[in-house]
Design a protein around this motif. Structure first.
Motif, PDB file in Angstrom:
ATOM      1  N   ASP A   5      10.074 -12.885 -24.949  1.00 59.05           N
ATOM      2  CA  ASP A   5      10.036 -13.135 -23.427  1.00 59.05           C
ATOM      3  C   ASP A   5       8.355 -12.662 -23.171  1.00 59.05           C
ATOM      4  N   LYS A   6       8.021 -11.581 -23.649  1.00 54.79           N
ATOM      5  CA  LYS A   6       6.672 -11.047 -23.401  1.00 54.79           C
ATOM      6  C   LYS A   6       5.489 -11.933 -23.765  1.00 54.79           C
ATOM      7  N   ASP A  20       4.173 -25.953 -25.130  1.00 53.81           N
ATOM      8  CA  ASP A  20       4.517 -27.013 -24.181  1.00 53.81           C
ATOM      9  C   ASP A  20       5.469 -26.603 -23.071  1.00 53.81           C
ATOM     10  N   ASP A  21       6.029 -27.190 -22.348  1.00 56.96           N
ATOM     11  CA  ASP A  21       7.001 -26.795 -21.188  1.00 56.96           C
ATOM     12  C   ASP A  21       8.226 -26.192 -21.757  1.00 56.96           C
ATOM     13  N   VAL A  22       8.614 -26.605 -23.171  1.00 56.23           N
ATOM     14  CA  VAL A  22       9.995 -26.177 -23.629  1.00 56.23           C
ATOM     15  C   VAL A  22       9.726 -25.148 -24.785  1.00 56.23           C
ATOM     16  N   ALA A  23       8.776 -25.209 -25.551  1.00 53.28           N
ATOM     17  CA  ALA A  23       8.646 -24.391 -26.692  1.00 53.28           C
ATOM     18  C   ALA A  23       7.202 -23.816 -26.872  1.00 53.28           C
ATOM     19  N   LYS A  42      11.362 -21.693 -24.707  1.00 50.60           N
ATOM     20  CA  LYS A  42      11.079 -20.977 -23.736  1.00 50.60           C
ATOM     21  C   LYS A  42      12.266 -20.488 -23.150  1.00 50.60           C
ATOM     22  N   LYS A  43      13.486 -21.053 -22.834  1.00 48.23           N
ATOM     23  CA  LYS A  43      14.707 -20.743 -22.460  1.00 48.23           C
ATOM     24  C   LYS A  43      15.163 -19.902 -23.489  1.00 48.23           C
ATOM     25  N   ARG A  44      15.784 -18.502 -22.811  1.00 50.89           N
ATOM     26  CA  ARG A  44      16.323 -17.750 -23.927  1.00 50.89           C
ATOM     27  C   ARG A  44      17.838 -18.090 -24.427  1.00 50.89           C
ATOM     28  N   HIS A  95      16.464 -13.643 -29.665  1.00 50.88           N
ATOM     29  CA  HIS A  95      15.920 -15.026 -28.987  1.00 50.88           C
ATOM     30  C   HIS A  95      15.704 -15.931 -30.027  1.00 50.88           C
ATOM     31  N   LEU A  96      16.518 -16.942 -29.965  1.00 50.57           N
ATOM     32  CA  LEU A  96      16.502 -18.043 -31.196  1.00 50.57           C
ATOM     33  C   LEU A  96      15.140 -18.463 -31.423  1.00 50.57           C
ATOM     34  N   HIS A  97      15.087 -18.505 -32.900  1.00 46.59           N
ATOM     35  CA  HIS A  97      13.690 -19.219 -33.063  1.00 46.59           C
ATOM     36  C   HIS A  97      13.806 -19.512 -34.650  1.00 46.59           C
TER      37      HIS A  97
END
Ligand code: AMP
Length: 108
Positions: A5-6, A20-23, A42-44, A95-97
């Motif tokens: 998140d940081k 981008d806006d999502v990732a 970007k969404k956790r 945090h999914l990756h």
């Protein structure tokens, strides 16, 4: 909250290769191969097993971003995409990756 998140909020630096806006995608701080990039939403979502029905487009988008990044950096001969899920799956950041790993030998 996790350290990712940081990175998303630009509170700590990362070597970002795509956003981008999502990732967002950035180089792993402790690379396991000459190329080791993390693609994250970007969404956790803490783990893949906790994804919801509504998250399906986000997860699909992450894989698409992985292909965009791979093309951008010229990985023409292949690469490995990995999701570590849960403690016994080797997950350390909840945090999914997707790990995008390339340019090394894989024994399996
Ligand atoms: P996992 O073990 O699958 O949860 O993967 C977490 C990954 O995040 C590891 O490969 C770490 O090296 C990486 N990592 C942890 N902190 C950072 C950071 N600040 N910047 C980039 N990568 C990180």
């Amino acid at each position: 909250m996790t350290i990712f998140d940081k990175i998303i909020n630009k509170e700590i630096p990362a070597n970002i290769v795509y956003e981008d806006d999502v990732a967002i995608a950035f180089h792993d701080i402790a690379p396991q191969a000459p190329t080791h990039i993390l693609v994250i939403p970007k969404k956790r979502i803490d783990q893949i097993e906790n994804m919801k029905e509504e998250d399906k487009p986000v997860i699909g988008h992450l894989f698409h971003v992985a292909t965009v990044v791979a093309k951008k950096i010229g990985l023409e001969n292949g690469y490995r995409l990995i999701i570590n899920n849960g403690v016994e799956g080797g997950q350390t950041v909840f945090h999914l990756h997707i790990h995008l790993i390339a340019e090394r030998e894989f024994s399996w």
